[in-house]
Design a protein around this motif. Structure first.
Motif, PDB file in Angstrom:
ATOM      1  N   ALA A 133      39.500  27.737  35.629  1.00 20.53           N
ATOM      2  CA  ALA A 133      38.858  29.034  35.434  1.00 20.53           C
ATOM      3  C   ALA A 133      39.594  30.143  36.180  1.00 20.53           C
ATOM      4  O   ALA A 133      39.756  31.258  35.665  1.00 20.53           O
ATOM      5  CB  ALA A 133      37.399  28.968  35.888  1.00 20.53           C
ATOM      6  N   THR A 134      40.046  29.844  37.395  1.00 22.82           N
ATOM      7  CA  THR A 134      40.755  30.846  38.187  1.00 22.82           C
ATOM      8  C   THR A 134      42.071  31.234  37.535  1.00 22.82           C
ATOM      9  O   THR A 134      42.389  32.425  37.395  1.00 22.82           O
ATOM     10  CB  THR A 134      41.009  30.320  39.609  1.00 22.82           C
ATOM     11  N   GLU A 135      42.859  30.239  37.135  1.00 20.20           N
ATOM     12  CA  GLU A 135      44.155  30.542  36.518  1.00 20.20           C
ATOM     13  C   GLU A 135      43.972  31.332  35.227  1.00 20.20           C
ATOM     14  O   GLU A 135      44.711  32.289  34.958  1.00 20.20           O
ATOM     15  CB  GLU A 135      44.930  29.250  36.245  1.00 20.20           C
ATOM     16  N   PHE A 136      42.976  30.963  34.424  1.00 13.87           N
ATOM     17  CA  PHE A 136      42.738  31.690  33.179  1.00 13.87           C
ATOM     18  C   PHE A 136      42.330  33.136  33.464  1.00 13.87           C
ATOM     19  O   PHE A 136      42.756  34.066  32.768  1.00 13.87           O
ATOM     20  CB  PHE A 136      41.672  30.976  32.350  1.00 13.87           C
ATOM     21  N   THR A 137      41.527  33.339  34.497  1.00 10.55           N
ATOM     22  CA  THR A 137      41.157  34.705  34.889  1.00 10.55           C
ATOM     23  C   THR A 137      42.388  35.493  35.311  1.00 10.55           C
ATOM     24  O   THR A 137      42.555  36.662  34.933  1.00 10.55           O
ATOM     25  CB  THR A 137      40.124  34.674  36.025  1.00 10.55           C
ATOM     26  N   TRP A 138      43.270  34.867  36.082  1.00  8.25           N
ATOM     27  CA  TRP A 138      44.477  35.563  36.523  1.00  8.25           C
ATOM     28  C   TRP A 138      45.396  35.896  35.346  1.00  8.25           C
ATOM     29  O   TRP A 138      46.028  36.956  35.328  1.00  8.25           O
ATOM     30  CB  TRP A 138      45.216  34.714  37.562  1.00  8.25           C
ATOM     31  N   ILE A 139      45.481  35.003  34.379  1.00  5.17           N
ATOM     32  CA  ILE A 139      46.288  35.290  33.183  1.00  5.17           C
ATOM     33  C   ILE A 139      45.700  36.483  32.430  1.00  5.17           C
ATOM     34  O   ILE A 139      46.428  37.387  31.997  1.00  5.17           O
ATOM     35  CB  ILE A 139      46.365  34.048  32.282  1.00  5.17           C
ATOM     36  N   GLN A 140      44.378  36.496  32.281  1.00  7.29           N
ATOM     37  CA  GLN A 140      43.737  37.631  31.610  1.00  7.29           C
ATOM     38  C   GLN A 140      43.971  38.928  32.386  1.00  7.29           C
ATOM     39  O   GLN A 140      44.258  39.978  31.792  1.00  7.29           O
ATOM     40  CB  GLN A 140      42.238  37.373  31.465  1.00  7.29           C
ATOM     41  N   ASN A 141      43.844  38.867  33.705  1.00  3.10           N
ATOM     42  CA  ASN A 141      44.070  40.062  34.520  1.00  3.10           C
ATOM     43  C   ASN A 141      45.497  40.574  34.365  1.00  3.10           C
ATOM     44  O   ASN A 141      45.734  41.784  34.252  1.00  3.10           O
ATOM     45  CB  ASN A 141      43.792  39.762  35.991  1.00  3.10           C
ATOM     46  N   THR A 142      46.454  39.650  34.383  1.00  3.10           N
ATOM     47  CA  THR A 142      47.856  40.038  34.233  1.00  3.10           C
ATOM     48  C   THR A 142      48.090  40.696  32.883  1.00  3.10           C
ATOM     49  O   THR A 142      48.734  41.753  32.788  1.00  3.10           O
ATOM     50  CB  THR A 142      48.764  38.805  34.381  1.00  3.10           C
ATOM     51  N   ALA A 143      47.581  40.074  31.823  1.00  2.00           N
ATOM     52  CA  ALA A 143      47.751  40.628  30.481  1.00  2.00           C
ATOM     53  C   ALA A 143      47.109  42.007  30.378  1.00  2.00           C
ATOM     54  O   ALA A 143      47.706  42.960  29.853  1.00  2.00           O
ATOM     55  CB  ALA A 143      47.142  39.677  29.456  1.00  2.00           C
ATOM     56  N   ARG A 144      45.900  42.127  30.886  1.00  2.00           N
ATOM     57  CA  ARG A 144      45.175  43.408  30.828  1.00  2.00           C
ATOM     58  C   ARG A 144      45.925  44.496  31.587  1.00  2.00           C
ATOM     59  O   ARG A 144      46.117  45.610  31.095  1.00  2.00           O
ATOM     60  CB  ARG A 144      43.773  43.221  31.411  1.00  2.00           C
ATOM     61  N   ASN A 145      46.353  44.177  32.799  1.00  2.00           N
ATOM     62  CA  ASN A 145      47.026  45.170  33.632  1.00  2.00           C
ATOM     63  C   ASN A 145      48.386  45.579  33.073  1.00  2.00           C
ATOM     64  O   ASN A 145      48.859  46.693  33.323  1.00  2.00           O
ATOM     65  CB  ASN A 145      47.191  44.635  35.055  1.00  2.00           C
ATOM     66  N   ALA A 146      49.008  44.682  32.317  1.00  2.00           N
ATOM     67  CA  ALA A 146      50.300  44.991  31.700  1.00  2.00           C
ATOM     68  C   ALA A 146      50.145  45.765  30.396  1.00  2.00           C
ATOM     69  O   ALA A 146      51.142  46.218  29.829  1.00  2.00           O
ATOM     70  CB  ALA A 146      51.072  43.697  31.445  1.00  2.00           C
ATOM     71  N   GLY A 147      48.909  45.895  29.907  1.00  3.22           N
ATOM     72  CA  GLY A 147      48.669  46.666  28.699  1.00  3.22           C
ATOM     73  C   GLY A 147      48.504  45.848  27.439  1.00  3.22           C
ATOM     74  O   GLY A 147      48.492  46.401  26.333  1.00  3.22           O
ATOM     75  N   ALA A 148      48.370  44.513  27.565  1.00  5.32           N
ATOM     76  CA  ALA A 148      48.124  43.678  26.389  1.00  5.32           C
ATOM     77  C   ALA A 148      46.710  43.916  25.873  1.00  5.32           C
ATOM     78  O   ALA A 148      45.851  44.460  26.578  1.00  5.32           O
ATOM     79  CB  ALA A 148      48.316  42.204  26.731  1.00  5.32           C
ATOM     80  N   ILE A 149      46.460  43.493  24.634  1.00  4.43           N
ATOM     81  CA  ILE A 149      45.142  43.712  24.034  1.00  4.43           C
ATOM     82  C   ILE A 149      44.339  42.429  23.877  1.00  4.43           C
ATOM     83  O   ILE A 149      43.180  42.475  23.458  1.00  4.43           O
ATOM     84  CB  ILE A 149      45.244  44.408  22.664  1.00  4.43           C
ATOM     85  N   GLY A 150      44.934  41.271  24.214  1.00  8.10           N
ATOM     86  CA  GLY A 150      44.163  40.050  24.044  1.00  8.10           C
ATOM     87  C   GLY A 150      44.825  38.822  24.629  1.00  8.10           C
ATOM     88  O   GLY A 150      46.026  38.807  24.910  1.00  8.10           O
ATOM     89  N   VAL A 151      44.003  37.781  24.812  1.00  2.72           N
ATOM     90  CA  VAL A 151      44.454  36.475  25.291  1.00  2.72           C
ATOM     91  C   VAL A 151      43.679  35.408  24.531  1.00  2.72           C
ATOM     92  O   VAL A 151      42.449  35.477  24.435  1.00  2.72           O
ATOM     93  CB  VAL A 151      44.219  36.304  26.806  1.00  2.72           C
TER      94      VAL A 151
END
Length: 379
Positions: free
Chosen positions: A314-332
């Motif tokens: 759960a933690t790693e998936f949250t960090w991946i989502q945070n990274t994608a969001r902060n970089a400007g991606a629109i989805g995971v």
């Protein structure tokens, strides 16, 4: 998703959190410490799950349980966890009889009935297509590049139109799956930096999709999140040949594709360089290093100090989502969160009864069908 043997995969691990995520403090969500999201972070609108194997599991009688231990429709469980989009692969004529056009129509109807959006992942093969292999469907085996252009157009249009006619028009489609060096080999393989044939095939898929539904978004998907140079080489190559697409899709598995910091940089560059939204079309993380069956797991490697556990996943998936969001991606999209180990739902579509599940430790449901209580998809 790569389906080569684990020993042959690159396992690049990173223990440094993405620069965009590093903060002096941490937040605690559901008991899980996570790097604080950047204040100016955007929003993830495509909160996805690839549930391509799910129909087979349900047909075999697998029961799924929510965090309260109550049996429930697995799509509803995922929706309650934040999922708003499902991804469904389609093979041309798989020996298993699953992930074909008829099954995709069935699964799309189930997803749309719950208000979920649908992405169709065209492999243009009878089996797995990924960076290491892109086998042509048997029916197209002798076809030249001209015939393959027609094949891609007709198959794409046929599946899309069938979905449209039953009231489940796809919201997005992928023209090929992890096509790092092309698709429909050898005719569509990129050799000596020549993108000509691949571009002809991608244009056929794009045109067929838009002829079916002008509002359906077209994704071009590679597993190039590991390397900005590789990402540029591929997308520069198809852009120079006049290929159109709407969303850039990338696979990211931390054990094979490097650090979160690197992922952040690749997303930022892809979005800026091509002026298109970026989506992480595949990701996953183990909840255990154990194996549920006789089929070796694809990986049990961990990253970023997160254990192979419910909390670590759960933690790693949250960090991946945070990274994608902060970089400007629109989805995971989480790849195959419902693929629990069960006899008869094996890895090889040509031998679905005789092979096991290489992903049983990477799903978000354990071997008894209970969901990870900590995992969440967050806008």
């Amino acid at each position: 998703m790569r389906t080569t043997s684990p020993a042959r995969r690159r396992r690049r691990r990173g223990l440094t959190l993405a620069a965009a995520l590093v903060a002096a403090s941490t937040l605690t969500v559901g008991g899980i410490a996570e790097p604080e999201s950047a204040t100016a972070a955007g929003t993830l609108t495509m909160l996805g799950a690839d549930v391509s194997s799910l129909q087979r599991s349900l047909d075999l009688g697998v029961t799924y349980y929510n965090a309260a231990g109550v049996a429930q429709n697995p799509l509803q469980i995922l929706k309650n966890k934040g999922v708003n989009y499902v991804r469904l692969r389609v093979w041309n004529n798989p020996a298993s009889g699953y992930n074909n056009k008829a099954r995709v129509l069935q699964q799309a109807a189930s997803a749309k009935a719950l208000g979920l959006k649908v992405m169709i992942d065209f492999h243009y093969s009878d089996t797995w297509a990924d960076p290491g292999k892109q086998y042509k469907p048997a029916a197209w085996a002798s076809h030249n590049i001209g015939q393959l252009q027609t094949d891609v157009y007709n198959f794409t249009y046929d599946v899309c139109t069938a979905l449209k006619n039953q009231g489940t028009t796809p919201d997005s489609v992928q023209i090929g799956n992890e096509i790092n060096v092309g698709m429909l080999w050898n005719e569509g393989k990129v050799v000596n930096n020549d993108f000509t044939n691949l571009s002809l095939l991608l244009k056929s898929g794009y045109n067929a999709t838009k002829a079916c539904s002008s509002g359906t978004q077209v994704i071009i998907h590679t597993a190039d999140a590991d390397s900005d140079a590789n990402m540029r080489w591929f997308y520069d190559g198809i852009k120079a040949k006049g290929v159109s697409w709407d969303i850039t899709g990338l696979s990211y598995y931390c054990m094979w594709h490097g650090t979160l910091a690197n992922l952040y940089n690749v997303i930022v560059d892809a979005k800026s360089r091509y002026g298109k939204p970026v989506v992480i079309a595949e990701t996953a993380y183990p909840f255990t290093t154990a194996n549920a069956d006789g089929e070796a797991n694809s990986t049990s490697a961990t990253c970023d100090g997160n254990a192979a556990s419910w909390t670590g996943q759960a933690t790693e998936f949250t960090w991946i989502q945070n990274t994608a969001r902060n970089a400007g991606a629109i989805g995971v999209f989480y790849w195959e969160p419902t693929w629990v180990a069960t006899s008869g739902n094996g890895w090889d579509p040509a031998n679905i009864w005789g092979t096991g599940n290489q992903w049983d430790n990477m799903a978000v449901f354990d071997w008894t069908g209970h969901v990870n209580p900590n995992i969440v998809w967050t806008p």
